[in-house]
Structure formats: C-alpha cells, structure tokens
Scaffold this motif. Structure first.
Motif, PDB file in Angstrom:
ATOM      1  N   ARG A  66      -0.584 -32.425 -37.653  1.00  0.00           N
ATOM      2  CA  ARG A  66      -0.839 -31.395 -38.718  1.00  0.00           C
ATOM      3  C   ARG A  66      -0.316 -32.007 -40.127  1.00  0.00           C
ATOM      4  NH1 ARG A  66       1.425 -25.696 -36.729  1.00  0.00           N
ATOM      5  NH2 ARG A  66       3.342 -27.136 -36.905  1.00  0.00           N
ATOM      6  N   PRO A  67      -1.093 -31.680 -41.225  1.00  0.00           N
ATOM      7  CA  PRO A  67      -1.784 -30.826 -41.246  1.00  0.00           C
ATOM      8  C   PRO A  67      -3.203 -31.106 -41.179  1.00  0.00           C
ATOM      9  CG  PRO A  67      -1.132 -31.252 -43.342  1.00  0.00           C
ATOM     10  CD  PRO A  67      -0.351 -31.957 -42.651  1.00  0.00           C
ATOM     11  N   TYR A  70      -4.773 -29.352 -37.743  1.00  0.00           N
ATOM     12  CA  TYR A  70      -4.889 -28.172 -37.949  1.00  0.00           C
ATOM     13  C   TYR A  70      -3.981 -27.777 -39.362  1.00  0.00           C
ATOM     14  CZ  TYR A  70      -5.130 -28.027 -32.726  1.00  0.00           C
ATOM     15  OH  TYR A  70      -5.379 -28.381 -31.558  1.00  0.00           O
ATOM     16  N   PRO A  71      -4.601 -26.684 -40.107  1.00  0.00           N
ATOM     17  CA  PRO A  71      -3.888 -26.378 -41.454  1.00  0.00           C
ATOM     18  C   PRO A  71      -2.589 -25.638 -41.165  1.00  0.00           C
ATOM     19  CG  PRO A  71      -5.551 -24.955 -41.078  1.00  0.00           C
ATOM     20  CD  PRO A  71      -5.727 -26.056 -39.936  1.00  0.00           C
ATOM     21  N   VAL A  72      -1.735 -25.732 -41.742  1.00  0.00           N
ATOM     22  CA  VAL A  72      -0.240 -24.877 -41.828  1.00  0.00           C
ATOM     23  C   VAL A  72      -0.092 -23.943 -42.573  1.00  0.00           C
ATOM     24  CG1 VAL A  72       2.215 -24.981 -41.582  1.00  0.00           C
ATOM     25  CG2 VAL A  72       1.035 -26.963 -40.850  1.00  0.00           C
ATOM     26  N   GLU A  73      -0.479 -22.698 -42.219  1.00  0.00           N
ATOM     27  CA  GLU A  73      -0.918 -21.516 -42.995  1.00  0.00           C
ATOM     28  C   GLU A  73       0.432 -20.402 -43.095  1.00  0.00           C
ATOM     29  OE1 GLU A  73      -5.513 -21.959 -42.802  1.00  0.00           O
ATOM     30  OE2 GLU A  73      -4.408 -20.387 -41.509  1.00  0.00           O
ATOM     31  N   ASP A 128      -3.749 -20.003 -31.102  1.00  0.00           N
ATOM     32  CA  ASP A 128      -4.108 -20.088 -32.585  1.00  0.00           C
ATOM     33  C   ASP A 128      -3.264 -20.129 -33.493  1.00  0.00           C
ATOM     34  OD1 ASP A 128      -6.568 -20.106 -34.537  1.00  0.00           O
ATOM     35  OD2 ASP A 128      -5.904 -18.001 -35.029  1.00  0.00           O
ATOM     36  N   THR A 131      -0.897 -23.159 -33.481  1.00  0.00           N
ATOM     37  CA  THR A 131      -1.524 -24.371 -34.212  1.00  0.00           C
ATOM     38  C   THR A 131      -1.273 -24.450 -35.840  1.00  0.00           C
ATOM     39  OG1 THR A 131      -3.938 -23.476 -34.277  1.00  0.00           O
ATOM     40  CG2 THR A 131      -3.255 -24.682 -32.258  1.00  0.00           C
ATOM     41  N   ARG A 132      -1.319 -23.173 -36.225  1.00  0.00           N
ATOM     42  CA  ARG A 132      -1.518 -22.818 -37.924  1.00  0.00           C
ATOM     43  C   ARG A 132      -0.128 -22.571 -38.276  1.00  0.00           C
ATOM     44  NH1 ARG A 132      -4.128 -19.004 -39.297  1.00  0.00           N
ATOM     45  NH2 ARG A 132      -4.644 -17.813 -37.293  1.00  0.00           N
ATOM     46  N   SER A 133       1.111 -22.336 -37.556  1.00  0.00           N
ATOM     47  CA  SER A 133       2.479 -22.062 -37.976  1.00  0.00           C
ATOM     48  C   SER A 133       3.477 -22.928 -37.834  1.00  0.00           C
ATOM     49  CB  SER A 133       2.624 -20.569 -37.451  1.00  0.00           C
ATOM     50  OG  SER A 133       2.881 -20.732 -36.040  1.00  0.00           O
TER      51      SER A 133
END
Length: 212
Positions: A66-67, A70-73, A128, A131-133
C-alpha cells in the motif's frame, strides 16, 4: 496504570446491539469545523511522532504494497479492552488472528508500531476496510474514561495527523472513524467516553511535512 481486578471481558463490552446506537450518537465534525479555532503547527523534525517497532506475528496481518496495491483512505480508532502489554502479547500470538498497525499506551502516550502501514492489518473485522485503513489501538476500557489521558490523546492525535498528511486523508469524522462505524462490525469501541471533538481539534492543530 493497572486495570481494576475482574474487568469485563473484551468481547463482552465491545459487542452487542449497542453498536448501532453508539454509531448513531456520534457527532460529525468536519476538518473545517475542527480547525476553525485551532492554530496549526508543524512539529520539529521528521514526518511522524516517535514510535517503537514491536512487530505483530505474520499470522495476524496480510503482506501488501500500500498505497500502490490499495489506497489508504481511513483511520480507525480502537480501544484495546486490555493493558498495553497484554495487547502486544495478543498481537504476537499467531492464533489471535487480529492486530492493529499501532498501539498507544495510556500512561505516557508511547506508541508501538506493530504492522507496517504498507501491510493490511486485520483490525476492523471487514476486509474492505482493512485494505483501505490504518488501525490505531488505545490502551484502556470503553467504560472507564480515566484511561483516556492527555498524553494518550495528544500522541495519538500527532500520529493520526501524520497518517492523514502522508496519504492526504481529510482530517474529519468521515475519514477518522471509530471501530463501531465499520460496516458489519459487532464492536462498540471507542465508546461514549471517547472525546471526538477534542481529538479532532488536536489532529487539526498539526501539519506534518511530507514530500510529494
């Protein structure tokens, strides 16, 4: 600080139908509102507050890139329902099947990094969101606000601000959330005693320098 004897079990306090009620009671706070009265400051040197590397077992997270992968949002705020030391032991147990990226100690705000940010920590109970946090555990119990000390709030806010600045995450309640707000979760942390208004103000007072 030591917990009182016979504390309720982690799962007993963090699970149940109260999750939906707790989520509904959370008051949104945008980054603009939080920063309206806050004076931004840039910490001297570095791009993150000091952290200690105490790795979780590889059985408690997924290796990733990452990112790019997967994006880190999102930043997810947790409360351990264990002592700091016991939380680290759980993360080092391959049978635990869960870990967060960071753990913040109550007494002094000391931060342990347990999973690298590029990897997917199993902290949210939702693949989900995992993956993004980035997941941050805070030592304490959701029914005892004395664990939420000034150093814990301050150092955690420095960390969250650094994460948000690194990945260009808005510093608001849509992107800095509690575990209770993760879809499908049966947890209620950080609970009613977590001071979201104070926390978001502290996060918005800081601007870390990141290249790019």
């Amino acid at each position: 600080m030591e917990p009182a004897p016979r504390r309720p079990a982690r799962r007993r306090l963090l699970t149940g139908a109260a999750a939906l009620a707790t989520a509904a009671a959370l008051t949104p706070l945008t980054s603009a509102a939080a920063g309206a009265t806050a004076q931004r400051r840039t910490p001297p040197g570095g791009t993150y507050p000091p952290v200690e590397w105490i790795p979780a077992n590889r059985g408690n997270y997924t290796t990733a890139d990452r990112p790019t992968q997967y994006p880190v949002e999102t930043v997810v705020v947790h409360v351990t329902q264990e002592t700091y030391a016991d939380t680290l032991k759980l993360f080092q147990d391959p049978a635990h099947k869960a870990a967060a990226h960071y753990v913040v100690r109550s007494a002094d705000g000391h931060i342990a990094r347990c999973v690298r940010e590029r990897d997917v920590a199993w902290h949210a109970g939702n693949w989900d969101y995992n993956t993004r946090s980035i997941g941050i555990e805070h030592e304490g119990w959701i029914d005892d606000p004395t664990w939420f000390t000034d150093p814990l709030y301050e150092q955690s806010a420095l960390l969250t601000a650094a994460i948000c600045d690194r990945y260009r995450i808005p510093k608001d309640r849509e992107h800095i959330i509690g575990h209770v707000e993760v879809p499908g979760t049966d947890h209620t942390d950080p609970g009613e005693f977590w001071d979201w208004a104070r926390y978001l103000q502290l996060v918005n007072e800081v601007s870390w320098q990141h290249a790019g």
